[in-house]
Scaffold this active site. Structure first.
Site, PDB file in Angstrom:
ATOM      1  N   CYS A  76       0.717  -1.249   0.171  1.00  0.00           N
ATOM      2  CA  CYS A  76      -0.038   0.101  -0.024  1.00  0.00           C
ATOM      3  C   CYS A  76       0.929   1.305   0.054  1.00  0.00           C
ATOM      4  O   CYS A  76       1.600   1.578  -0.924  1.00  0.00           O
ATOM      5  CB  CYS A  76      -1.026   0.155   1.196  1.00  0.00           C
ATOM      6  SG  CYS A  76      -2.335   1.071   1.122  1.00  0.00           S
ATOM      7  N   HIS A 178      -4.010  -4.664  -0.103  1.00  0.00           N
ATOM      8  CA  HIS A 178      -3.399  -5.565   1.259  1.00  0.00           C
ATOM      9  C   HIS A 178      -3.410  -6.936   1.102  1.00  0.00           C
ATOM     10  O   HIS A 178      -4.635  -7.694   1.473  1.00  0.00           O
ATOM     11  CB  HIS A 178      -4.484  -5.056   2.288  1.00  0.00           C
ATOM     12  CG  HIS A 178      -4.290  -3.532   2.442  1.00  0.00           C
ATOM     13  ND1 HIS A 178      -3.111  -3.052   3.319  1.00  0.00           N
ATOM     14  CD2 HIS A 178      -4.692  -2.424   2.251  1.00  0.00           C
ATOM     15  CE1 HIS A 178      -3.197  -1.875   3.430  1.00  0.00           C
ATOM     16  NE2 HIS A 178      -4.037  -1.338   2.715  1.00  0.00           N
ATOM     17  N   GLU A 180      -2.670  -9.045   3.285  1.00  0.00           N
ATOM     18  CA  GLU A 180      -2.911  -9.608   4.516  1.00  0.00           C
ATOM     19  C   GLU A 180      -4.445  -9.649   5.088  1.00  0.00           C
ATOM     20  O   GLU A 180      -4.936 -10.247   5.931  1.00  0.00           O
ATOM     21  CB  GLU A 180      -2.194  -8.827   5.681  1.00  0.00           C
ATOM     22  CG  GLU A 180      -2.467  -7.447   5.951  1.00  0.00           C
ATOM     23  CD  GLU A 180      -2.071  -6.461   4.972  1.00  0.00           C
ATOM     24  OE1 GLU A 180      -2.014  -5.116   5.185  1.00  0.00           O
ATOM     25  OE2 GLU A 180      -1.184  -6.766   3.926  1.00  0.00           O
TER      26      GLU A 180
END
Length: 196
Positions: A76, A178, A180
């Site tokens: 990001c 993202h 994650e």
């Protein structure tokens, strides 16, 4: 082992939780001396690119990061910091990639920030996207994007227009989404990075 570069720009709980689920070892990098203990690095980041760059400069890590020769992944704002310049804060950045981070136009039918799931299309063969089908969905939250450039773009996404979802140059990688927070394919990407 992955070194997560800490410079005060954002919560890393989701990232460390994902690495824990995957059984990937990691530690924190606060100083240049900390870099020695790791074989790859992640630069996380949320929020304002100009402010994030100011925080990163205050750590004294900038020259060491630019000189890294081990696999390094920006996520990001961490990816945006690798570009030369951001319109967010009119800021000069690391210039690892000589391209720009630009603001999405606000005068379209599309909402800004770009928030939610969108398709990602790898454009080059690279181990980072092994096992991830073309058009897989990843999770985004951003108002600024990295300009599309065929030399550095590893994968693209279309929102308002085509932009770089992922970039790659030598040992440096970046993803605007993202991983994650992107379910199974996000975890696949993190695992791939841990094996590059």
């Amino acid at each position: 082992m992955i070194g997560i570069i800490r410079y005060g720009a954002g919560n890393i709980f989701s990232l460390t939780a994902a690495l824990d689920r995957l059984g990937i070892a990691y530690g924190m990098v606060h100083t240049e001396a900390d870099l020695e203990g790791f074989d790859r690095y992640i630069i996380p980041g949320v929020g304002h690119a100009g402010a994030a760059m100011h925080k990163l400069e205050s750590t004294g890590l900038v020259p060491a990061i630019k000189a890294l020769n081990k696999p390094t992944l920006g996520i990001c704002v961490g990816m945006q910091l690798m570009t030369a310049y951001s319109e967010e804060g009119d800021a000069s950045l690391l210039n690892i990639f000589p391209i720009k981070t630009l603001k999405f136009p606000g005068d379209t039918e599309f909402k800004v920030p770009h928030t939610g799931w969108n398709q990602v299309f790898p454009e080059k063969g690279n181990p980072l996207f092994t096992g991830i089908p073309d058009g897989s969905h990843f999770y985004y939250v951003h108002s600024y994007f990295i300009e599309y450039d065929t030399l550095y773009t590893l994968a693209s996404t279309n929102y308002i227009h085509k932009f770089s979802a992922s970039i790659w140059h030598n040992n440096f990688y970046g993803v605007q989404f993202h991983p994650e927070k992107s379910g199974v394919y996000g975890e696949t990407l993190l695992k791939n990075f841990s094996n590059i």
